[in-house]
Enzyme design. Structure first.
Site, PDB file in Angstrom:
ATOM      1  N   CYS A 115       0.899  -1.205   0.086  1.00 22.48           N
ATOM      2  CA  CYS A 115      -0.017   0.217  -0.151  1.00 22.48           C
ATOM      3  C   CYS A 115       0.646   1.263  -0.050  1.00 22.48           C
ATOM      4  CB  CYS A 115      -0.798  -0.070   1.183  1.00 22.48           C
ATOM      5  SG  CYS A 115      -2.054  -1.409   1.155  1.00 22.48           S
ATOM      6  N   HIS A 254      -3.497   7.083   2.078  1.00 24.84           N
ATOM      7  CA  HIS A 254      -3.902   5.744   1.334  1.00 24.84           C
ATOM      8  C   HIS A 254      -5.287   5.642   2.175  1.00 24.84           C
ATOM      9  CE1 HIS A 254      -4.256   1.798   0.963  1.00 24.84           C
ATOM     10  NE2 HIS A 254      -3.791   1.268   1.958  1.00 24.84           N
ATOM     11  N   ASN A 284     -10.007  -0.270  -0.043  1.00 27.90           N
ATOM     12  CA  ASN A 284      -8.690  -0.117   0.005  1.00 27.90           C
ATOM     13  C   ASN A 284      -8.076  -0.928  -1.268  1.00 27.90           C
ATOM     14  OD1 ASN A 284      -5.985  -0.576   0.306  1.00 27.90           O
ATOM     15  ND2 ASN A 284      -5.857  -1.412   2.410  1.00 27.90           N
TER      16      ASN A 284
HETATM   17  N1  COA Z   1     -18.381  -7.998  10.095  1.00 25.60           N
HETATM   18  C1  COA Z   1     -18.734  -8.312  11.327  1.00 25.60           C
HETATM   19  N2  COA Z   1     -17.801  -8.478  12.427  1.00 25.60           N
HETATM   20  C2  COA Z   1     -16.555  -8.531  12.080  1.00 25.60           C
HETATM   21  C3  COA Z   1     -16.067  -8.384  10.955  1.00 25.60           C
HETATM   22  C4  COA Z   1     -17.086  -8.218   9.893  1.00 25.60           C
HETATM   23  N3  COA Z   1     -16.885  -7.972   8.531  1.00 25.60           N
HETATM   24  N4  COA Z   1     -14.820  -8.586  10.931  1.00 25.60           N
HETATM   25  C5  COA Z   1     -14.429  -8.913  12.081  1.00 25.60           C
HETATM   26  N5  COA Z   1     -15.415  -8.802  12.915  1.00 25.60           N
HETATM   27  C6  COA Z   1     -15.429  -9.118  14.302  1.00 25.60           C
HETATM   28  C7  COA Z   1     -14.360  -9.768  14.915  1.00 25.60           C
HETATM   29  O1  COA Z   1     -14.537 -11.340  14.748  1.00 25.60           O
HETATM   30  C8  COA Z   1     -14.564  -9.469  16.260  1.00 25.60           C
HETATM   31  O2  COA Z   1     -15.438 -10.167  16.987  1.00 25.60           O
HETATM   32  P1  COA Z   1     -15.152 -10.742  18.352  1.00 25.60           P
HETATM   33  O3  COA Z   1     -14.972  -9.321  19.502  1.00 25.60           O
HETATM   34  O4  COA Z   1     -16.444 -11.550  18.763  1.00 25.60           O
HETATM   35  O5  COA Z   1     -14.006 -11.429  18.332  1.00 25.60           O
HETATM   36  C9  COA Z   1     -14.762  -8.066  16.392  1.00 25.60           C
HETATM   37  O6  COA Z   1     -15.592  -7.805  15.015  1.00 25.60           O
HETATM   38  C10 COA Z   1     -13.972  -6.813  16.592  1.00 25.60           C
HETATM   39  O7  COA Z   1     -12.822  -7.372  15.634  1.00 25.60           O
HETATM   40  P2  COA Z   1     -11.583  -6.398  15.343  1.00 25.60           P
HETATM   41  O8  COA Z   1     -10.637  -6.974  14.518  1.00 25.60           O
HETATM   42  O9  COA Z   1     -11.076  -5.894  16.966  1.00 25.60           O
HETATM   43  O10 COA Z   1     -12.293  -5.071  14.730  1.00 25.60           O
HETATM   44  P3  COA Z   1     -11.770  -3.755  14.498  1.00 25.60           P
HETATM   45  O11 COA Z   1     -12.230  -2.465  15.153  1.00 25.60           O
HETATM   46  O12 COA Z   1     -10.147  -3.808  14.834  1.00 25.60           O
HETATM   47  O13 COA Z   1     -11.881  -3.607  12.981  1.00 25.60           O
HETATM   48  C11 COA Z   1     -10.628  -3.857  10.946  1.00 25.60           C
HETATM   49  C12 COA Z   1     -11.531  -4.850  12.051  1.00 25.60           C
HETATM   50  C13 COA Z   1     -10.002  -4.847  10.082  1.00 25.60           C
HETATM   51  C14 COA Z   1     -11.437  -2.926  10.093  1.00 25.60           C
HETATM   52  C15 COA Z   1      -9.622  -3.021  11.551  1.00 25.60           C
HETATM   53  O14 COA Z   1      -8.867  -3.534  12.456  1.00 25.60           O
HETATM   54  C16 COA Z   1      -8.676  -2.283  10.548  1.00 25.60           C
HETATM   55  O15 COA Z   1      -9.091  -1.479   9.702  1.00 25.60           O
HETATM   56  N6  COA Z   1      -7.520  -2.477  10.604  1.00 25.60           N
HETATM   57  C17 COA Z   1      -6.383  -2.014   9.516  1.00 25.60           C
HETATM   58  C18 COA Z   1      -6.428  -2.718   8.346  1.00 25.60           C
HETATM   59  C19 COA Z   1      -5.503  -2.137   7.320  1.00 25.60           C
HETATM   60  O16 COA Z   1      -5.612  -1.109   7.214  1.00 25.60           O
HETATM   61  N7  COA Z   1      -5.100  -3.174   6.340  1.00 25.60           N
HETATM   62  C20 COA Z   1      -4.331  -2.735   5.254  1.00 25.60           C
HETATM   63  C21 COA Z   1      -3.328  -1.889   5.726  1.00 25.60           C
HETATM   64  S1  COA Z   1      -2.820  -1.019   4.220  1.00 25.60           S
END
Ligand code: COA
Length: 329
Positions: A115, A254, A284
């Protein structure tokens, strides 16, 4: 060596026609439009069709940039494509794009830094132009991340989309490139990677059974690093350019997560109308996200000569970077 100036003279972008909405994702994933919207800011993403590859998107974006700049493909001295989803291991996707444009015999190469691709690419391309090695460079960020997505994994399948953005850089009396700050840390590559595909773990049946040829991510860890590194890279790029936060006209980050963008913008004190976001439309798109956002903003007539833009990204590697850029007439 005395350095010349560089400026952007053309922009273009392209996304596949096929749109996947959050509601579409609800059909096969245990997720909801509400969860995706509040956690990421994403509403739609474009996914390539089976017969659409990264070079197809890159080609369309490049053609758009050439039209904008009123240039022919043979006017370009070097082609660079930033991508982690190339058509093939080799030849480089940039070679395919140059050939399809009819720019025979021109130098062309890819940059693979996930990215952060466009930020690294902008730094490299500006250096080539400013040193006089290649006076006019086509720089493209292009991805078909849908091809390496585990569509059954709700934590990653919702996040990524496909697209391409292109810019043409050329020698100029004015100098747009003010500074660059790049970094990487691969001490924990498993935070965001495709485990099986390269020489460490070539794809075999076991890897396919476990979907190790697709994107794996530790989302929460990546989130924290993204905010920290995007802020520190921006700070350092501004300091190198002897600029203050208040000098920034536009922040073009980004598009990984609206909450990451908001956190960075809040720290940098950039008001929301100066933060370019299109994450709701594309998700993304990795190396393509910044040039798509730039192209849309330029086409909308929002950027004026003299405006200071900070481009900032974070991604797999881990890798990160920021470039400070003064828009030239
Ligand atoms: N729909 C519903 N629930 C979801 C889900 C979805 N698509 N994806 C994950 N969950 C659930 C998880 O299983 C977790 O459940 P639990 O509490 O029962 O275990 C809960 O939601 C919270 O998960 P978590 O990973 O802590 O959520 P979050 O607030 O961190 O959001 C992302 C997840 C992936 C959106 C976030 O972490 C993120 O954007 N990270 C950076 C990703 C990124 O930028 N990547 C590329 C870099 S270039």
């Amino acid at each position: 060596m005395s350095l010349r100036g560089v400026k952007i003279v053309g922009v273009g972008h392209h996304a596949p026609a096929h749109v996947v909405t959050n509601v579409d994702l609800e059909q096969w994933l245990d997720t909801s439009d509400e969860w995706i919207t509040t956690r990421t800011g994403m509403k739609r993403r474009h996914w390539a069709s089976p017969d659409e590859a990264t070079s197809d998107l890159a080609l369309a974006a490049a053609q758009g940039a050439l039209r904008y700049a009123n240039l022919r493909p043979t006017d370009i001295d070097c082609f660079i494509v930033c991508t982690v989803t190339p058509d093939y291991y080799f030849p480089a996707t940039a070679c395919l794009v140059a050939a399809r444009l009819g720019a025979k015999d021109k130098p062309a190469f890819d940059i693979s830094i996930a990215c952060s691709g466009f930020i690294y690419g902008l730094t490299v391309a500006s250096g080539l132009v400013r040193s006089g090695v290649y006076p006019r460079v086509m720089l493209i960020g292009a991805e078909t991340l849908s091809k390496i997505l585990n569509k059954a994994d709700r934590s990653t399948a919702i996040l990524f989309g496909d697209g391409a953005g292109a810019v043409i850089l050329e020698t100029s009396e004015e100098n747009s490139f003010l500074s660059s700050e790049l970094g990487s840390d691969a001490s924990r590559p498993e935070m965001l990677y495709v485990r099986s595909s390269g020489s460490r773990h070539p794809i075999d049946h076991a890897a396919l059974d476990e979907s190790l040829n697709l994107i794996h991510m530790q989302g929460r860890e990546v989130f924290k690093s993204a905010v920290t590194k995007m802020i520190s890279a921006t700070d350092k790029a501004l300091a190198k350019a002897r600029l203050n936060k208040s000098d920034v006209t536009f922040l073009i980050p980004h598009q990984a997560n609206k909450r990451i963008i908001d956190a960075a913008a809040h720290y940098l004190e950039v008001p929301s109308d100066k933060v370019v976001t299109n994450i709701h439309e594309y998700g993304n798109t990795s190396a393509a996200s910044i040039p798509i956002a730039l192209s849309e903003t330029v086409h909308a007539g929002k950027i004026k000569p003299g405006n200071v833009i900070v481009f900032v990204a974070f991604g797999g590697g881990l890798s990160w970077g920021a470039v400070a850029w003064r828009w030239a007439a």
